[in-house]
Design an enzyme around this catalytic site. Structure first.
Site, PDB file in Angstrom:
ATOM      1  CG  ASP A   1      -0.943   5.202   0.283  1.00 43.43           C
ATOM      2  OD1 ASP A   1      -1.999   4.806  -0.254  1.00 43.43           O
ATOM      3  OD2 ASP A   1      -0.738   5.143   1.514  1.00 43.43           O
TER       4      ASP A   1
ATOM      5  CG  HIS B   1      -2.072  -1.010   0.999  1.00 43.58           C
ATOM      6  ND1 HIS B   1      -3.080  -0.858   0.084  1.00 43.58           N
ATOM      7  CD2 HIS B   1      -2.278  -2.208   1.600  1.00 43.58           C
ATOM      8  CE1 HIS B   1      -3.885  -1.901   0.134  1.00 43.58           C
ATOM      9  NE2 HIS B   1      -3.419  -2.749   1.043  1.00 43.58           N
TER      10      HIS B   1
ATOM     11  CG  ASP C   1      -8.577   2.502  -8.624  1.00 41.29           C
ATOM     12  OD1 ASP C   1      -9.757   2.578  -8.221  1.00 41.29           O
ATOM     13  OD2 ASP C   1      -8.181   1.600  -9.390  1.00 41.29           O
TER      14      ASP C   1
END
Length: 177
Positions: free
Chosen positions: A70, A66, A96
């Site tokens: 990010d 993640h 997204d």
């Protein structure tokens, strides 16, 4: 007293912007687009909305975590913001998903911009030692052809985006009237 005013101002900004990307969030996007639609009704102009979903993003986060996801979202947000005019409104809706309101831009120019934006988003990303490759599928909806209010315009653009995805991804599609 000045500290309290600055704290209130910062809190309001935080509530209206995506914490990760700094782009306007869904709430501020709705407020801004509603104002633009009121102006469009008065001036008989034709703004367009783009609904953007990243292709391949989930595979990047599954492979690299993640934190990389990010950073990738932040890079995508910068590319979208850099590609839009100052008068347009770019936002992260969540996950997204992004949206862009093209002010005083009809559907055909919006579709051309969507194709250009797909190419911009599809350029490789360097995140540390990782080269990430994603693309985008974009749906386009125009006022008043597709709808006359923000929620329906977004829904129409979202449906058009799913049409683009089902046609093979890395595409743009216009909402049916």
């Amino acid at each position: 007293m000045l500290d309290a005013a600055l704290t209130i101002q910062q809190t309001q900004s935080d509530a209206q912007h995506d914490a990760l990307t700094g782009l306007p969030n869904r709430m501020l996007f709705h407020l801004s687009v509603n104002q633009q639609l009121a102006i469009a009704r008065r001036n008989k102009s034709e703004p367009s909305l783009l609904f953007i979903e990243l292709d391949g993003f989930k595979a990047i986060t599954a492979s690299h975590g993640h934190a990389v996801g990010d950073q990738l979202l932040q890079a995508v947000a910068r590319r979208i913001a850099d590609a839009t005019r100052d008068s347009d409104i770019a936002a992260r809706l969540g996950g997204d998903e992004f949206a862009v309101a093209l002010i005083q831009t009809g559907v055909e120019p919006a579709l051309a911009f969507a194709h250009a934006l797909i190419a911009i988003i599809s350029e490789p990303y360097r995140i540390g030692e990782i080269e990430a490759r994603i693309s985008a599928s974009i749906g386009v909806a125009g006022y008043p052809a597709s709808a006359c209010e923000i929620d329906t315009l977004l829904k129409q653009a979202d449906h058009a985006m799913y049409s683009a995805k089902s046609a093979g991804k890395r595409r743009a599609s216009v909402a049916s009237s």
